[in-house]
Motif scaffolding. Structure first.
Motif, PDB file in Angstrom:
ATOM      1  N   ILE A   1      -1.383 -15.432  -2.248  1.00 13.03           N
ATOM      2  CA  ILE A   1      -0.384 -14.660  -1.499  1.00 13.03           C
ATOM      3  C   ILE A   1       0.744 -14.158  -2.408  1.00 13.03           C
ATOM      4  N   GLU A   2       0.978 -12.856  -2.387  1.00 12.25           N
ATOM      5  CA  GLU A   2       2.021 -12.254  -3.230  1.00 12.25           C
ATOM      6  C   GLU A   2       3.156 -11.650  -2.392  1.00 12.25           C
ATOM      7  N   VAL A   3       2.846 -11.299  -1.138  1.00 12.33           N
ATOM      8  CA  VAL A   3       3.829 -10.626  -0.282  1.00 12.33           C
ATOM      9  C   VAL A   3       3.860 -11.320   1.080  1.00 12.33           C
ATOM     10  N   VAL A   4       5.077 -11.534   1.611  1.00 13.37           N
ATOM     11  CA  VAL A   4       5.203 -12.110   2.951  1.00 13.37           C
ATOM     12  C   VAL A   4       5.982 -11.143   3.841  1.00 13.37           C
ATOM     13  N   TYR A   5       5.403 -10.777   4.973  1.00 14.49           N
ATOM     14  CA  TYR A   5       6.084  -9.936   5.956  1.00 14.49           C
ATOM     15  C   TYR A   5       6.796 -10.826   6.967  1.00 14.49           C
TER      16      TYR A   5
END
Lengths: 266, 266
Positions: free
Chosen positions: A94-98
């Motif tokens: 995981i690189e991006v969290v919304y």
């Protein structure tokens, strides 16, 4: 009948609306809290809006809606808030969290523990799940119902900082409905002048009448920095009608409604 | 020296930092307000954080930072806020508007007047300009400096609801610096118990000492719904040191600093 609520499907507001709606009632999804107030006023229906969260505090758009429209509060609900971390990827990928900004605040301890991620803010907990479904190497802070809606696996449950995380919601209606024995009333104090000791004089009237304030929250009056109005909730055990009359003698007030606390059945 | 501030380049915080920094001072851009507090504490530097806006109200993350760290307030600044509508497209072609949620609130009247647009929330006013530069048929609610940074033409100036839109910023430091004649002090009232009339008793001490409160704001204590702490700012004309001693007899308090109001030179 129709129940107006902040959408899209999968938000906490929506989960609450599903629980409390009457069998023959339809849910109208609005795109902002302001639109819930407009729908309730124009269509003479009832609506549900979040007003405060035990971690993130007051919801400004709801307080402004109460100030600017003639909608009245007709009930309050307390809903436990559970945040979920959902993704199609493993933690390592995981690189991006919304996340919605309020959910970010409420789950910031967990999010800070993740290394080398970027955070992108969205307009709702449901939107977060939708974006995470589309983007590569991404995850969402979201609700159980939105994760289900977008078919996103739950990686971790209950990522909120506090396990006592609760949001208080208000039911609003376009007309005044005064229940037999209300639990609480809400008013806004709108000072006519900005004089020292005014707030003290107001609280004195509550204290002398033995009336318990359950909440006081200041909001900008929008007449310039340093000018405020005060939202006050109080218990209605004795003589509150006379107290409101006394308050009106020393300050401008707007009555927002007297109402019952309705509990949620699981 | 270093001045920590909420980035990226092009935010209002950054514009203020550029105005007030010393000639030999470097600006350290942080990705959240929480990170500003962490940098100030760990590196023994000063930082700039927004604390309230005349339209949108208090900034929860800053109040929480003051509560949770040992950073002290060493000055306050008032900055006029101007929002700009920037796009490479004409009004007829715009389908999507990128905006930070607080800027959305502060320019909601203008945004509501646009027909058939979707609004996407971003993490900063600078990010809004960056996204609008990349996406087709899009526009941004942004700052003058971010529009310039991303080379985005200004379609409309001053789209904020109120022409008196002002944000109050605090300078924070890791140590206590008590100026000779402070203009103001800030404290947090941390009630040891949740008893009726406590806030009245507190305001009574201010009133009896003739000390003027300039602001009171409640925040969740994070110990459960209905439990609050109270942030209070007051003027320091006379006897405030004795008053603080008297307050300590009836409630828990945390002193956040006494400081001067520094004006901005244009």
């Amino acid at each position: 009948m129709t129940l107006a609520v902040l959408g899209p499907r999968g938000t906490f507001s929506c989960e609450l609306a599903e629980k409390i709606k009457e069998a023959d009632e339809e849910i109208l999804l609005c795109s902002t809290i302001h639109d819930v107030f407009v729908s309730v006023t124009e269509n003479q229906i009832r609506g549900i809006v979040p007003v405060e969260n035990s971690e993130a505090g007051g919801v400004g758009e709801t307080l402004d809606g109460l100030m600017q429209t003639d909608c009245k509060i007709t009930a309050e609900y307390y809903m436990p808030i559970r945040h979920f971390f959902a993704s199609e990827y493993g933690f390592d990928e995981i690189e991006v969290v919304y996340t919605h900004p309020q959910s970010h605040e409420q789950a910031c301890e967990f999010l800070r523990s993740l290394r080398d991620i970027s955070i992108i803010h969205t307009s709702s907990n449901s939107q977060s799940a939708k974006e995470a479904k589309k983007a590569l190497n991404s995850a969402a802070v979201t609700t159980e119902s939105a994760a289900k809606l977008y078919n996103l696996p739950l990686l971790k449950k209950d990522i909120q900082n506090s396990q006592n995380n609760i949001t208080r919601f208000l039911e609003i209606s376009s007309g005044i409905i005064l229940p037999d024995k209300p639990d609480k009333c809400s008013i806004v104090i709108i000072p006519k002048e900005n004089r020292p000791g005014l707030l003290y004089g107001i609280l004195e009237i509550f204290a002398k009448n033995g009336i318990n304030l359950t909440r006081i929250e200041s909001r900008p009056s929008k007449e310039g920095i340093g000018r405020y109005v005060f939202f006050i909730d109080f218990e209605t055990d004795r003589g509150w009608q006379d107290m409101v009359k006394n308050l009106k003698k020393i300050t401008g007030i707007k009555e927002l409604g007297c109402y019952k606390n309705r509990s949620l059945t699981e």
